[in-house]
Enzyme design. Structure first.
Site, PDB file in Angstrom:
ATOM      1  N   GLY A  14     -15.680  -2.997  55.284  1.00  0.00           N
ATOM      2  CA  GLY A  14     -16.360  -3.254  53.959  1.00  0.00           C
ATOM      3  C   GLY A  14     -16.035  -4.784  53.374  1.00  0.00           C
ATOM      4  N   ARG A  18     -16.956  -6.076  44.672  1.00  0.00           N
ATOM      5  CA  ARG A  18     -16.744  -5.922  43.308  1.00  0.00           C
ATOM      6  C   ARG A  18     -15.299  -6.261  42.898  1.00  0.00           C
ATOM      7  NH1 ARG A  18     -19.071   0.204  42.495  1.00  0.00           N
ATOM      8  NH2 ARG A  18     -18.721   0.284  44.889  1.00  0.00           N
TER       9      ARG A  18
END
Length: 478
Positions: A14, A18
Site C-alpha cells: 500500500g 494518509r
C-alpha cells in the site's frame, strides 16, 4: 500443526497516502523499529516454512527493510491489478504446494503478537475450518469491513464499508485483516476474484464469501483488546500506538527493577537494555542500542542514542550520541557528547561542553565551556574553562593529546596536531601551537599597552567616561 505446514504472507504494497510522508508508511518507526519490522518479527516467531512479503509502493526501500528485519523472506512485487486479493494470489505462487495453511498479515498492524495468532491457528485446526480470521468489536466501526454471521455464528461474508448497506453498517464487529486459510482453498478461490466493486480492487475478503457459498467453514475469532489488531493509517494513529507501546515498555522495565520517576515523560525504544537499579528522571528519551548499567542515573531532560553507560554514572540535561560513559563518570548539565566519545571511569564532562571522537581518561575533567574534538585527555588531567581543540585545518582533522595529570589554563586553544606532556601546565589565555614537554609550563606572553585617558577623549559624555572621571576626583577612603 508442524512448522513445515505453515507459510506467512505479509501485505506491504500500500501507498499509505494518509501519512502524507515521503517515507513509506510501513517504514515509519514505532519504538525504534519500523512498522514492518514488528510484523516480520511476529511472523518469524510463528516458525513458518516460508515468509513472503508483497511490495509495490517504494518497493526498493521496503525491500531493503525486509532484508534487515527478516531472514530469508521472499519479496514479491504486486502488478497493476490492485487489491489485497491480488497480492495474496501473487504471493501464493512462491509458497510450496506442500504447505497446508497460510497466515496473512498486514505490515501496518505492528502490535499483534504471535501468541494471539497462534491461538487463531489452533482454533482453525481444531474446527477444521477453510478460513479463520480475527475480528474485534468497535464502538465506531466506520471505515472497517463488517463481519456477517449466520445465526450459528459461522461467518458468511465480510462487507467493506463502501459496499455495505445501512443494516450492515450498523454492525460493530469488524474485520481485523488477519487470516489463516488452507492453501488449497486460496489457490482455488483467488483466481476467480474480480474487481467488480466500489474500489475496483480484488478484495481478499471476497474469498470468505466464496468459501462460505461452497460449503466451506469460515470462523472469526474475536480479539477483545482491539488495540492488538489496530492498524496505522495516519500519524494520529501512529502516535496513539507509540504511547500505548511505550507505556508497556516502561512498565516492563519498572517490574524489572528500574526506577522511572515520571513514566509519562520517559520514552524507551525496544532495543534499549537497562540493568537493575537504574534511575530515569523526567524527560528522558533512550533510543537505539542504549545499554545502561546498574545504579546509573539518567536525567532529567536527556536524550541518549546508541550509548553505553557504566554503573553508577550520572548524566543530566545532556545529549549523548554513540558514546561510551564508564562507571562513576558524570556528564552535564547541558553537555553534547557526539560519536566516538569515550569517558573513562570517574571522568567528568561538565556544563556546556561538546566532545567528538575524544577519549577522556580515568578521573580526567573537562568541567565547562569547552570543545574537545579528536583528542586524548590523559588520566587525572584537568582542562580549564573555555578550551578548544582546533582540530581542523580546512582539509584534514588532526589530534590533540594531553598527557596524564596535565593542568591546562582557561581560554586555551590547542592547534592540532599538538601534544601536552604528562604533568605539564599551560597558562590562561595561551594558544598552544607546539608540543609542551612533560612537567613544563607553557605561557604565551602578551605585552599589554595602556593608553591613559582614552575613554574620556574618545567616548566623552558616556556613563563610562563619567564613572572614570568620578573615580579620579573621589578620595580613596580605604
Amino acid at each position: 500443526m508442524s512448522p513445515s505446514s505453515l507459510a506467512v504472507v505479509v501485505l506491504a504494497a500500500g501507498a499509505g497516502t494518509r501519512m502524507k510522508s515521503a517515507t513509506p508508511k510501513v517504514l515509519h518507526p514505532l519504538a525504534g523499529i519500523p512498522l514492518i519490522g514488528h510484523v516480520l518479527s511476529t511472523a518469524e516467531a510463528l516458525n513458518p516454512q516460508q515468509t513472503v512479503v508483497v511490495v509495490r509502493h517504494e518497493a526498493e526501500q521496503v525491500s531493503e527493510a525486509v532484508d534487515t528485519w527478516a531472514d530469508n523472506a521472499h519479496i514479491v512485487h504486486q502488478d497493476d491489478i490492485p487489491g489485497t486479493g491480488r497480492a495474496v494470489e501473487l504471493a501464493l505462487e512462491k509458497i510450496p504446494s506442500d504447505v497446508d495453511n497460510v497466515v496473512i498479515l498486514s505490515a501496518d498492524v505492528p502490535l499483534l503478537d504471535s501468541e494471539t495468532i497462534g491461538a487463531m491457528i489452533g482454533f482453525h485446526q481444531e474446527a477444521e475450518a477453510g478460513v479463520t480470521l480475527l475480528s474485534t468489536i468497535h464502538e465506531d466501526p466506520t471505515g472497517y469491513g463488517r463481519i456477517i454471521r449466520r445465526d450459528d455464528g459461522i461467518v458468511t461474508a465480510i462487507v467493506e464499508e463502501v459496499d455495505a448497506d445501512e443494516q450492515q453498517r450498523a454492525i460493530h464487529e469488524v474485520n481485523a485483516g488477519v487470516y489463516v486459510a488452507r492453501r488449497d482453498i486460496l489457490a482455488h478461490a483467488l483466481p476467480s476474484l474480480t474487481t467488480a466493486n466500489a474500489q475496483g480492487e480484488k478484495y481478499l475478503t471476497d474469498v470468505v464469501g466464496q468459501v462460505a457459498t461452497q460449503s466451506g467453514v469460515v470462523h472469526a475469532v474475536v480479539v477483545e483488546d482491539s488495540w492488538l489488531v489496530e492498524g496505522v493509517n495516519d500519524r494520529i494513529q501512529l502516535q496513539r500506538m507509540q504511547r500505548r507501546l511505550n507505556t508497556m515498555i516502561v512498565r516492563g522495565w519498572q517490574r524489572d527493577g528500574v526506577s522511572i520517576k515520571a513514566p509519562e515523560s520517559v520514552w524507551i525504544d525496544l532495543s534499549v537494555q537497562l540493568d537493575q537499579d537504574v534511575t530515569l528522571l523526567p524527560g528522558v528519551t533512550l533510543e537505539g542500542s542504549c545499554h545502561i548499567d546498574n545504579g546509573a542515573t539518567i536525567g532529567p531532560d536527556c536524550t541518549l542514542s546508541h550509548a553505553r553507560v557504566g554503573a553508577g554514572a550520572r548524566i543530566q540535561r545532556s545529549v549523548v550520541d554513540s558514546a561510551v560513559i564508564a562507571a562513576g563518570a558524570t556528564v552535564g548539565p547541558f553537555a553534547y557528547l557526539r560519536p566516538g566519545t569515550v569517558i573513562n571511569e570517574g571522568g567528568k564532562v561538565g556544563a556546556f561542553v561538546e566532545t567528538k571522537n575524544a577519549t577522556i581518561g580515568r578521573g580526567a575533567k573537562v568541567p565547562h565551556l569547552s570543545y574537545i574534538g579528536d583528542a586524548d585527555i590523559g588520566e587525572g588531567a584537568n582542562i580549564g574553562a573555555g578550551s578548544i581543540t582546533a582540530n581542523y585545518d580546512g582539509v584534514n582533522k588532526h589530534r590533540t593529546v594531553i598527557g596524564p595529570h596535565a593542568k591546562t589554563g582557561s581560554d586555551n586553544v590547542f592547534v592540532a596536531p599538538v601534544e601536552v606532556g604528562a604533568g605539564a601546565y599551560t597558562a590562561a589565555g595561551t594558544t598552544i601551537r607546539r608540543n609542551v614537554p612533560a612537567g613544563a609550563l607553557a605561557v604565551a606572553p602578551v605585552s599589554v599597552r595602556t593608553i591613559d585617558g582614552w575613554v574620556g577623549t574618545n567616548r566623552p559624555g558616556t556613563a563610562a567616561a563619567e564613572a572614570a572621571e568620578n573615580s579620579r576626583t573621589t578620595p580613596d577612603t580605604h
